[in-house]
Design a protein around this motif. Sequence first.
Motif, PDB file in Angstrom:
ATOM      1  N   PHE A  36       0.826  -1.201   0.000  1.00 41.26           N
ATOM      2  CA  PHE A  36       0.000   0.000   0.000  1.00 41.26           C
ATOM      3  C   PHE A  36       0.864   1.256   0.000  1.00 41.26           C
ATOM      4  CE2 PHE A  36      -3.887  -2.219   1.366  1.00 41.26           C
ATOM      5  CZ  PHE A  36      -3.358  -3.357   1.941  1.00 41.26           C
ATOM      6  N   TYR A  38      -0.015   5.075   1.502  1.00 40.01           N
ATOM      7  CA  TYR A  38      -0.930   5.975   2.174  1.00 40.01           C
ATOM      8  C   TYR A  38      -0.364   7.396   2.098  1.00 40.01           C
ATOM      9  CZ  TYR A  38      -3.531   2.078   4.207  1.00 40.01           C
ATOM     10  OH  TYR A  38      -4.303   0.965   4.386  1.00 40.01           O
ATOM     11  N   ARG A  40      -0.857  11.572   3.743  1.00 42.49           N
ATOM     12  CA  ARG A  40      -1.484  12.555   4.628  1.00 42.49           C
ATOM     13  C   ARG A  40      -1.238  13.929   4.051  1.00 42.49           C
ATOM     14  NH1 ARG A  40       0.818  11.983   9.418  1.00 42.49           N
ATOM     15  NH2 ARG A  40      -0.734  10.524  10.167  1.00 42.49           N
ATOM     16  N   LEU A  46      -4.839  10.446   7.609  1.00 43.56           N
ATOM     17  CA  LEU A  46      -4.113   9.488   6.778  1.00 43.56           C
ATOM     18  C   LEU A  46      -5.111   8.705   5.936  1.00 43.56           C
ATOM     19  CD1 LEU A  46      -1.155   8.643   6.478  1.00 43.56           C
ATOM     20  CD2 LEU A  46      -1.588   6.846   8.142  1.00 43.56           C
ATOM     21  N   LEU A  48      -5.750   6.099   2.195  1.00 42.35           N
ATOM     22  CA  LEU A  48      -5.168   5.229   1.192  1.00 42.35           C
ATOM     23  C   LEU A  48      -4.977   5.974  -0.121  1.00 42.35           C
ATOM     24  CD1 LEU A  48      -4.394   2.256   0.451  1.00 42.35           C
ATOM     25  CD2 LEU A  48      -6.729   2.051  -0.428  1.00 42.35           C
ATOM     26  N   LYS A  51      -3.220   0.612  -3.705  1.00 45.25           N
ATOM     27  CA  LYS A  51      -2.818  -0.674  -3.160  1.00 45.25           C
ATOM     28  C   LYS A  51      -2.674  -1.685  -4.291  1.00 45.25           C
ATOM     29  CE  LYS A  51      -7.300  -2.822  -2.188  1.00 45.25           C
ATOM     30  NZ  LYS A  51      -8.189  -3.383  -1.138  1.00 45.25           N
ATOM     31  N   TYR A  91       3.437   7.314   2.924  1.00 43.86           N
ATOM     32  CA  TYR A  91       3.875   6.143   3.663  1.00 43.86           C
ATOM     33  C   TYR A  91       3.675   4.892   2.825  1.00 43.86           C
ATOM     34  CZ  TYR A  91       3.640   8.981   7.949  1.00 43.86           C
ATOM     35  OH  TYR A  91       3.821   9.934   8.919  1.00 43.86           O
ATOM     36  N   PHE A 105       4.422  -0.064   8.571  1.00 42.94           N
ATOM     37  CA  PHE A 105       4.658   1.092   7.728  1.00 42.94           C
ATOM     38  C   PHE A 105       6.140   1.442   7.648  1.00 42.94           C
ATOM     39  CE2 PHE A 105       0.467   3.016   6.917  1.00 42.94           C
ATOM     40  CZ  PHE A 105      -0.325   2.219   7.716  1.00 42.94           C
ATOM     41  N   GLY A 106       6.504   2.109   6.563  1.00 45.25           N
ATOM     42  CA  GLY A 106       7.789   2.772   6.489  1.00 45.25           C
ATOM     43  C   GLY A 106       7.762   4.041   7.315  1.00 45.25           C
ATOM     44  N   GLY A 108       7.943   7.116   6.358  1.00 45.27           N
ATOM     45  CA  GLY A 108       7.295   8.261   5.749  1.00 45.27           C
ATOM     46  C   GLY A 108       8.260   9.147   4.984  1.00 45.27           C
TER      47      GLY A 108
ATOM     48  N   LEU B  43       5.064   5.525  11.452  1.00 46.26           N
ATOM     49  CA  LEU B  43       4.007   4.855  12.203  1.00 46.26           C
ATOM     50  C   LEU B  43       4.532   3.519  12.707  1.00 46.26           C
ATOM     51  CD1 LEU B  43       1.169   5.636   9.733  1.00 46.26           C
ATOM     52  CD2 LEU B  43       1.015   6.115  12.159  1.00 46.26           C
ATOM     53  N   PHE B 106      -8.350   5.240   9.185  1.00 45.08           N
ATOM     54  CA  PHE B 106      -7.722   5.815  10.365  1.00 45.08           C
ATOM     55  C   PHE B 106      -8.629   6.796  11.083  1.00 45.08           C
ATOM     56  CE2 PHE B 106      -3.333   4.429  10.416  1.00 45.08           C
ATOM     57  CZ  PHE B 106      -3.163   3.922   9.135  1.00 45.08           C
TER      58      PHE B 106
END
Lengths: 115, 115
Positions: A36, A38, A40, A46, A48, A51, A91, A105-106, A108, B43, B106
């Motif tokens: 995925f 994501y 913000r 946050l 999607l 994906k 992300y 998650f990574g 960001g 995150l 979220f």
Amino acid sequence: GDSVTQTEGQVTVSESKSLIINCTYSATSIAYPNLFWYVRYPGEGLQLLLKVITAGQKGSSRGFEATYNKETTSFHLQKASVQESDSAVYYCALRQDTNAYKVIFGKGTHLHVLP
Amino acid sequence: EAAVTQSPRNKVTVTGGNVTLSCRQTNSHNYMYWYRQDTGHGLRLIHYSYGAGNLQIGDVPDGYKATRTTQEDFFLLLELASPSQTSLYFCASSGGTGRNTGQLYFGEGSKLTVL
């Protein structure tokens, strides 16, 4: 354990230029994670962006694309021509298909698009 | 549209204090997650659950307890808060099973400050 590594910190790109945000993953516990992106946007929650659940396939949304590459374990986010409104934090995330669907998650990537 | 509501949105406590963060989702999702977001770390998953009474340990569980009392409600408990737990906390939910689902929805986040 499983992990996600993406381009860290801030990326600054001039409007109309191309963008790539790198994402690689390590999925030692499962063969086929779901992947995925994501995003913000400033002042928003946050959400999607796109994906892909099948290796070899490409996801796309809002001009962004990402291809699930099982050989290189990568899921890089690309856009041919960014706009100032794309400025946001992005992300990369991995969802296990087992283990109660753990999602990691990574760290960001903050994209700043110059007008 | 999936709805995830967190409370409180802002909380200030002192070291050693007791804090409960609440999360409610109204879309009958099976999976719920608690994350913390910190600069430089992105995150990070604290705890997650795939149903009432179930709890799975995430990647940064130390100092946190969680409880899933119903399908809708997932609580994060800090029984002896420390300054290192100052953070922005996000709850998320996800529905369905198998490889064709997995999008996280979220909440708006709960900002916790431990003095």
